[in-house]
Design a protein around this motif. Structure first.
Motif, PDB file in Angstrom:
ATOM      1  N   LYS A  54     -11.691   5.264   6.873  1.00 56.24           N
ATOM      2  CA  LYS A  54     -10.694   5.752   5.921  1.00 56.24           C
ATOM      3  C   LYS A  54     -11.325   6.813   5.012  1.00 56.24           C
ATOM      4  N   PRO A  55     -10.649   7.927   4.804  1.00 59.70           N
ATOM      5  CA  PRO A  55     -11.219   8.983   3.960  1.00 59.70           C
ATOM      6  C   PRO A  55     -11.146   8.631   2.479  1.00 59.70           C
ATOM      7  N   VAL A  56     -12.102   9.143   1.715  1.00 57.25           N
ATOM      8  CA  VAL A  56     -12.095   8.988   0.266  1.00 57.25           C
ATOM      9  C   VAL A  56     -11.159  10.056  -0.286  1.00 57.25           C
ATOM     10  N   CYS A  57     -10.225   9.624  -1.123  1.00 55.24           N
ATOM     11  CA  CYS A  57      -9.203  10.525  -1.638  1.00 55.24           C
ATOM     12  C   CYS A  57      -9.193  10.531  -3.159  1.00 55.24           C
ATOM     13  N   LYS A  58      -8.587  11.570  -3.695  1.00 56.01           N
ATOM     14  CA  LYS A  58      -8.347  11.658  -5.135  1.00 56.01           C
ATOM     15  C   LYS A  58      -6.850  11.476  -5.336  1.00 56.01           C
ATOM     16  N   MET A  66      -7.742   8.983 -10.037  1.00 56.30           N
ATOM     17  CA  MET A  66      -8.450   7.836  -9.471  1.00 56.30           C
ATOM     18  C   MET A  66      -8.997   8.222  -8.105  1.00 56.30           C
ATOM     19  N   PHE A  67     -10.157   7.688  -7.789  1.00 56.95           N
ATOM     20  CA  PHE A  67     -10.783   7.935  -6.503  1.00 56.95           C
ATOM     21  C   PHE A  67     -10.790   6.638  -5.706  1.00 56.95           C
ATOM     22  N   GLY A  68     -10.511   6.724  -4.415  1.00 50.31           N
ATOM     23  CA  GLY A  68     -10.510   5.522  -3.598  1.00 50.31           C
ATOM     24  C   GLY A  68     -10.006   5.807  -2.196  1.00 50.31           C
ATOM     25  N   LYS A  69      -9.732   4.715  -1.483  1.00 49.38           N
ATOM     26  CA  LYS A  69      -9.249   4.793  -0.111  1.00 49.38           C
ATOM     27  C   LYS A  69      -7.912   4.079  -0.018  1.00 49.38           C
ATOM     28  N   LEU A  70      -6.966   4.698   0.668  1.00 50.18           N
ATOM     29  CA  LEU A  70      -5.669   4.076   0.875  1.00 50.18           C
ATOM     30  C   LEU A  70      -5.821   3.019   1.958  1.00 50.18           C
ATOM     31  N   GLU A  71      -5.669   1.762   1.581  1.00 55.24           N
ATOM     32  CA  GLU A  71      -5.819   0.671   2.548  1.00 55.24           C
ATOM     33  C   GLU A  71      -4.566   0.529   3.402  1.00 55.24           C
ATOM     34  N   HIS A  72      -3.414   0.377   2.770  1.00 53.83           N
ATOM     35  CA  HIS A  72      -2.159   0.342   3.506  1.00 53.83           C
ATOM     36  C   HIS A  72      -0.987   0.594   2.573  1.00 53.83           C
ATOM     37  N   LYS A  73       0.175   0.766   3.185  1.00 52.66           N
ATOM     38  CA  LYS A  73       1.394   1.068   2.451  1.00 52.66           C
ATOM     39  C   LYS A  73       2.474   0.111   2.915  1.00 52.66           C
ATOM     40  N   LYS A  74       3.161  -0.492   1.954  1.00 50.24           N
ATOM     41  CA  LYS A  74       4.293  -1.357   2.272  1.00 50.24           C
ATOM     42  C   LYS A  74       5.479  -0.896   1.456  1.00 50.24           C
ATOM     43  N   GLU A  75       6.547  -0.533   2.128  1.00 48.86           N
ATOM     44  CA  GLU A  75       7.797  -0.081   1.528  1.00 48.86           C
ATOM     45  C   GLU A  75       7.559   0.879   0.364  1.00 48.86           C
ATOM     46  N   SER A  76       7.624   0.426  -0.873  1.00 47.62           N
ATOM     47  CA  SER A  76       7.467   1.329  -2.016  1.00 47.62           C
ATOM     48  C   SER A  76       6.168   1.071  -2.769  1.00 47.62           C
ATOM     49  N   SER A  77       5.185   0.455  -2.112  1.00 47.64           N
ATOM     50  CA  SER A  77       3.912   0.141  -2.760  1.00 47.64           C
ATOM     51  C   SER A  77       2.743   0.723  -1.978  1.00 47.64           C
ATOM     52  N   LEU A  78       1.741   1.175  -2.713  1.00 50.52           N
ATOM     53  CA  LEU A  78       0.487   1.649  -2.130  1.00 50.52           C
ATOM     54  C   LEU A  78      -0.610   0.681  -2.520  1.00 50.52           C
ATOM     55  N   PHE A  79      -1.502   0.388  -1.609  1.00 48.65           N
ATOM     56  CA  PHE A  79      -2.641  -0.471  -1.880  1.00 48.65           C
ATOM     57  C   PHE A  79      -3.900   0.380  -1.744  1.00 48.65           C
ATOM     58  N   ILE A  80      -4.590   0.591  -2.879  1.00 48.68           N
ATOM     59  CA  ILE A  80      -5.735   1.489  -2.932  1.00 48.68           C
ATOM     60  C   ILE A  80      -6.984   0.694  -3.277  1.00 48.68           C
ATOM     61  N   ARG A  81      -8.035   0.873  -2.476  1.00 50.56           N
ATOM     62  CA  ARG A  81      -9.343   0.303  -2.773  1.00 50.56           C
ATOM     63  C   ARG A  81     -10.134   1.378  -3.487  1.00 50.56           C
ATOM     64  N   HIS A  82     -10.441   1.111  -4.755  1.00 45.34           N
ATOM     65  CA  HIS A  82     -11.137   2.113  -5.557  1.00 45.34           C
ATOM     66  C   HIS A  82     -12.563   2.289  -5.066  1.00 45.34           C
ATOM     67  N   LYS A  83     -13.136   3.427  -5.369  1.00 48.90           N
ATOM     68  CA  LYS A  83     -14.396   3.866  -4.774  1.00 48.90           C
ATOM     69  C   LYS A  83     -15.515   2.840  -4.887  1.00 48.90           C
ATOM     70  N   PHE A  84     -15.691   2.243  -6.052  1.00 45.76           N
ATOM     71  CA  PHE A  84     -16.785   1.295  -6.195  1.00 45.76           C
ATOM     72  C   PHE A  84     -16.288  -0.137  -6.344  1.00 45.76           C
ATOM     73  N   GLY A  85     -15.017  -0.375  -6.142  1.00 36.58           N
ATOM     74  CA  GLY A  85     -14.462  -1.711  -6.313  1.00 36.58           C
ATOM     75  C   GLY A  85     -14.366  -2.461  -5.007  1.00 36.58           C
ATOM     76  N   LYS A  86     -14.245  -3.746  -5.112  1.00 39.17           N
ATOM     77  CA  LYS A  86     -14.112  -4.567  -3.917  1.00 39.17           C
ATOM     78  C   LYS A  86     -12.687  -5.059  -3.726  1.00 39.17           C
ATOM     79  N   LYS A  87     -11.885  -5.038  -4.805  1.00 38.57           N
ATOM     80  CA  LYS A  87     -10.531  -5.531  -4.641  1.00 38.57           C
ATOM     81  C   LYS A  87      -9.556  -4.373  -4.506  1.00 38.57           C
TER      82      LYS A  87
END
Length: 104
Positions: A54-58, A66-87
């Motif tokens: 997954k690419p690192v995005c701004k 915010m910097f992170g990676k888009l993990e997945h998308k559900k309907e009207s929600s985005l789930f983003i894993r931040h660059k140095f975070g685990k959750k």
């Protein structure tokens, strides 16, 4: 049997370089990321295969960068894993203002 080895790179210690000069390669990353709207970019990032890195995005969400990676998308929600975070953090897609790919 005597074979004449003339002009071979391994016999004289020469090195051959087969790289093309950077002036001949015309890759403009800005055109790639600006050619898609925010919704199209999110859709492309969410459709990456599971085995692809997954690419690192701004992300700009509500004026905050915010910097992170888009993990997945559900309907009207985005789930983003931040660059140095685990959750993974959930955001509403209506709050998203822009997406830029930084590193892939």
């Amino acid at each position: 049997m005597d074979v004449k080895k003339d002009r071979l790179p391994c016999t004289v210690g020469e090195q051959t370089v087969h790289n093309t000069p950077k002036s001949q390669i015309n890759l403009n990353r800005e055109n790639f990321t600006t050619s898609f709207s925010t919704e199209e970019m999110v859709e492309l990032l969410s459709r990456l295969p599971a085995f692809a890195p997954k690419p690192v995005c701004k992300f700009i969400i509500n004026g905050r960068t915010m910097f992170g990676k888009l993990e997945h998308k559900k309907e009207s929600s985005l789930f983003i894993r931040h660059k140095f975070g685990k959750k993974v953090v959930q955001y509403h897609i209506e709050q998203l203002q822009s997406v830029d790919i930084l590193k892939y």
